[in-house]
Design an enzyme around this catalytic site. Structure first.
Site, short mmCIF file in Angstrom:
data_model
loop_
_atom_site.label_atom_id
_atom_site.label_comp_id
_atom_site.label_asym_id
_atom_site.label_seq_id
_atom_site.Cartn_x
_atom_site.Cartn_y
_atom_site.Cartn_z
N ASP A 63 0.72 -1.25 0.65
CA ASP A 63 -0.08 -0.28 0.08
C ASP A 63 0.63 0.76 -0.08
O ASP A 63 2.21 1.77 -0.36
CB ASP A 63 -1.01 -0.21 1.26
CG ASP A 63 -0.44 -0.13 2.87
OD1 ASP A 63 0.90 0.19 2.95
OD2 ASP A 63 -1.31 -0.54 3.63
N ASN A 131 -6.34 -1.63 15.11
CA ASN A 131 -7.97 -1.68 14.63
C ASN A 131 -7.82 -3.30 13.42
O ASN A 131 -9.33 -3.18 13.16
CB ASN A 131 -8.27 -0.14 13.80
CG ASN A 131 -8.01 -0.44 13.00
OD1 ASN A 131 -7.29 -1.03 11.92
ND2 ASN A 131 -8.94 1.11 11.44
N HIS A 133 -6.86 -3.54 10.79
CA HIS A 133 -6.86 -3.92 9.23
C HIS A 133 -5.73 -4.55 8.38
O HIS A 133 -4.41 -4.80 9.88
CB HIS A 133 -6.82 -2.53 9.00
CG HIS A 133 -5.49 -1.37 9.10
ND1 HIS A 133 -4.95 0.03 9.46
CD2 HIS A 133 -3.76 -2.00 9.75
CE1 HIS A 133 -3.86 0.02 9.72
NE2 HIS A 133 -3.04 -1.09 9.48
N GLU A 138 -9.26 -1.84 5.28
CA GLU A 138 -9.87 -1.66 6.81
C GLU A 138 -10.58 -2.20 7.50
O GLU A 138 -11.66 -3.25 6.72
CB GLU A 138 -10.48 0.05 6.88
CG GLU A 138 -9.60 0.88 6.64
CD GLU A 138 -8.47 1.26 8.02
OE1 GLU A 138 -8.61 0.53 9.05
OE2 GLU A 138 -7.85 3.01 7.56
P1 PGA Z 1 3.32 -1.94 12.54
O1 PGA Z 1 1.60 -0.66 11.41
O2 PGA Z 1 4.55 -2.54 12.62
O3 PGA Z 1 3.39 -0.07 12.27
O4 PGA Z 1 2.34 -1.72 14.04
C1 PGA Z 1 1.53 -1.87 11.20
C2 PGA Z 1 -0.19 -1.78 10.41
O5 PGA Z 1 -0.96 -0.68 11.02
O6 PGA Z 1 -0.63 -2.68 9.08
#
Ligand code: PGA
Length: 231
Positions: A63, A131, A133, A138
């Site tokens: 992404d 959350n 995602h 999402e």
């Molecule tokens: P993070 O992000 O490794 O910085 O916790 C993971 C994500 O939000 O998919």
């Protein structure tokens, strides 16, 4: 799903790096899938510590923020260039949704076509948001979704805006691989480290539904989880 329980984040990042190296080395003519964020930073550091020499020529990102300048320090293209390509002295091609070749209206469709031409990916690295995602899919995302432009949830904006010098400048939209796109990889390597991820992981595995994007991937024939959390 195969679950590997580790004692702490460093152990998890070391194991994830080892599994990533094994999976990509087994199919050197296939591209890999990369992810960004704090969890993956540690995985890439472990690849560097192991003097990993990638055999693959192409890597696809999950992404990217919509409309962000490729040179911005907050762009995922920049992050992967610095922390993966340069750190490993790898000169292969990074494919990032909405960037470079894909930075125009038909870009997401062309990203899908490049993935279909060059893929399937030997291994896709994945994290999970607090959350739930997966990439920028999402909660509530269609399980049949493909690469597309999406609006970010408020929780994602709050979690990620801390990385922006001006938090107000954080983009509200992104381009992301869809859940059905992600499911095409030969192996999914999901790395979930830290107590702040425990609730999202438990909900996604114990009560999978439309609100937990990981539910779209739980039946994948080669889903490998590395975690330091109980679920
Ligand atoms: P993070 O992000 O490794 O910085 O916790 C993971 C994500 O939000 O998919």
């Amino acid at each position: 799903m195969i679950a590997h329980h580790v004692k702490n984040a460093v152990e998890g990042q070391m194991l994830a790096a080892t599994l990533f190296m094994q999976a990509s080395n087994a199919k050197p003519d296939k591209p890999v899938g990369l992810a960004t964020g704090g969890t993956m930073d540690g995985v890439y550091q472990q690849l560097v510590a192991n003097s990993f020499k990638p055999g693959f020529k192409h890597a696809f990102a999950l992404d990217e923020y919509d409309g962000i300048s490729p040179g911005s320090k907050n762009s995922y293209l920049h992050e992967l260039t610095e922390k993966f390509s340069k750190a490993l002295d790898w000169s292969g091609q990074l494919h990032v949704p909405g960037q470079g070749l894909y930075a125009h209206e038909a870009g997401n469709q062309e990203f899908e076509e490049a993935l279909a031409d060059l893929g399937p990916l030997s291994v896709q690295l994945l994290g999970i948001g607090t959350n739930g995602h997966i990439a920028f899919n999402e909660p509530g995302s269609d399980f049949a979704s493909r690469t597309r432009r999406v609006e970010l949830h408020q929780e994602t904006v709050s979690a990620n805006s801390i990385y922006f010098d001006d938090p107000q400048s954080m983009p509200t939209h992104a381009n992301t691989q869809g859940l059905a796109t992600i499911a095409q990889a030969d192996m999914l390597l999901l790395v979930v480290l830290g107590e702040h991820k425990q609730a999202a992981l438990t909900k996604s595995i114990r009560h999978p539904d439309q609100s937990t994007p990981l539910a779209a991937l739980l039946e994948h024939p080669k889903l490998v989880l590395v975690t330091d959390q109980e679920f």
